[in-house]
Write a protein that holds these residues in place. Structure first.
Motif, PDB file in Angstrom:
ATOM      1  N   ASP A 180      26.979  45.816  48.000  1.00  0.00           N
ATOM      2  CA  ASP A 180      27.426  45.103  46.893  1.00  0.00           C
ATOM      3  C   ASP A 180      26.954  43.563  47.264  1.00  0.00           C
ATOM      4  OD1 ASP A 180      27.863  47.447  45.436  1.00  0.00           O
ATOM      5  OD2 ASP A 180      30.206  46.801  45.615  1.00  0.00           O
ATOM      6  N   ASN A 181      26.453  42.985  46.157  1.00  0.00           N
ATOM      7  CA  ASN A 181      26.039  41.454  46.283  1.00  0.00           C
ATOM      8  C   ASN A 181      24.789  41.513  47.383  1.00  0.00           C
ATOM      9  OD1 ASN A 181      27.715  41.198  44.306  1.00  0.00           O
ATOM     10  ND2 ASN A 181      29.396  40.937  45.556  1.00  0.00           N
ATOM     11  N   THR A 182      24.037  42.241  47.471  1.00  0.00           N
ATOM     12  CA  THR A 182      22.891  42.231  48.391  1.00  0.00           C
ATOM     13  C   THR A 182      21.603  42.579  47.807  1.00  0.00           C
ATOM     14  OG1 THR A 182      24.253  42.862  50.202  1.00  0.00           O
ATOM     15  CG2 THR A 182      21.986  42.876  50.581  1.00  0.00           C
ATOM     16  N   GLN A 196      30.148  37.265  34.128  1.00  0.00           N
ATOM     17  CA  GLN A 196      30.211  36.233  35.127  1.00  0.00           C
ATOM     18  C   GLN A 196      28.989  35.406  35.098  1.00  0.00           C
ATOM     19  OE1 GLN A 196      31.297  37.146  39.183  1.00  0.00           O
ATOM     20  NE2 GLN A 196      31.716  35.007  39.519  1.00  0.00           N
ATOM     21  N   SER A 197      27.720  36.022  35.040  1.00  0.00           N
ATOM     22  CA  SER A 197      26.719  35.110  34.821  1.00  0.00           C
ATOM     23  C   SER A 197      26.666  34.156  33.640  1.00  0.00           C
ATOM     24  CB  SER A 197      25.400  35.925  34.887  1.00  0.00           C
ATOM     25  OG  SER A 197      24.200  35.424  34.374  1.00  0.00           O
ATOM     26  N   HIS A 209      23.703  49.119  39.375  1.00  0.00           N
ATOM     27  CA  HIS A 209      24.628  49.654  40.146  1.00  0.00           C
ATOM     28  C   HIS A 209      24.359  51.113  39.778  1.00  0.00           C
ATOM     29  CE1 HIS A 209      28.599  51.209  41.508  1.00  0.00           C
ATOM     30  NE2 HIS A 209      28.419  52.170  40.387  1.00  0.00           N
ATOM     31  N   VAL A 226      19.740  42.837  42.866  1.00  0.00           N
ATOM     32  CA  VAL A 226      20.966  42.491  43.482  1.00  0.00           C
ATOM     33  C   VAL A 226      21.833  43.786  43.055  1.00  0.00           C
ATOM     34  CG1 VAL A 226      23.075  41.218  44.050  1.00  0.00           C
ATOM     35  CG2 VAL A 226      21.099  40.223  43.739  1.00  0.00           C
ATOM     36  N   SER A 262      29.241  41.701  36.120  1.00  0.00           N
ATOM     37  CA  SER A 262      28.305  40.584  36.565  1.00  0.00           C
ATOM     38  C   SER A 262      27.488  39.924  35.530  1.00  0.00           C
ATOM     39  CB  SER A 262      27.283  41.336  37.493  1.00  0.00           C
ATOM     40  OG  SER A 262      27.717  41.757  38.699  1.00  0.00           O
ATOM     41  N   VAL A 264      25.272  45.614  42.543  1.00  0.00           N
ATOM     42  CA  VAL A 264      26.618  45.009  42.057  1.00  0.00           C
ATOM     43  C   VAL A 264      27.441  46.285  42.094  1.00  0.00           C
ATOM     44  CG1 VAL A 264      25.667  42.899  41.449  1.00  0.00           C
ATOM     45  CG2 VAL A 264      26.095  44.995  39.824  1.00  0.00           C
ATOM     46  N   VAL A 307      20.181  42.743  38.219  1.00  0.00           N
ATOM     47  CA  VAL A 307      21.366  43.540  38.839  1.00  0.00           C
ATOM     48  C   VAL A 307      21.402  44.798  38.518  1.00  0.00           C
ATOM     49  CG1 VAL A 307      22.665  41.148  38.942  1.00  0.00           C
ATOM     50  CG2 VAL A 307      23.026  42.839  36.989  1.00  0.00           C
TER      51      VAL A 307
END
Length: 118
Positions: free
Chosen positions: A2-4, A80-81, A116, A69, A77, A71, A114
């Motif tokens: 995650d977050n990569t 938060q963005s 998942h 990315v 996400s 997530v 992003v």
């Protein structure tokens, strides 16, 4: 992971032309994806699995070349963005193939994605 940054995407209304261009320039190979979209998986020379995708926009939105990315939660996400001044351009929860994804715009106007995979 995650977050990569784990994926890139080239989107165009001319996927055959883009495939010829990027395949010729970088030696990328392309394979059809089983999902509901016209999406071609990209593998770079020496790669053991796809690292990106070529997406047919069908003229529904502008072409782009962006990074994605991975997530833990696309909804979180996106929220938060937005709280940090970003903008959600498009969000898809459950694309029918087990992936949630969104296109976001950062505070400088850059687009990125992003995702998942469930």
């Amino acid at each position: 992971m995650d977050n990569t940054v784990t994926w890139f995407e080239v989107a165009t209304d001319d996927p055959d032309g883009a495939q010829t261009f990027y395949g010729g320039l970088f030696g990328w190979t392309f394979a059809g994806d089983e999902g509901p979209l016209d999406y071609r998986l990209i593998t770079h020379p020496g790669g053991d699995q796809p690292a990106g995708g070529l997406f047919n926009t069908k003229g529904e939105f502008p072409g782009h070349a962006i990074f994605h990315v991975q997530v833990a939660d696309v909804e979180a996400s996106c929220a938060q963005s937005e709280s940090l001044g970003g903008k959600v351009i498009r969000k898809v929860i459950d694309d029918g193939a087990g992936t949630d994804f969104a296109y976001l715009r950062d505070t400088s106007g850059n687009v990125f994605g992003v995702f998942h995979r469930r």
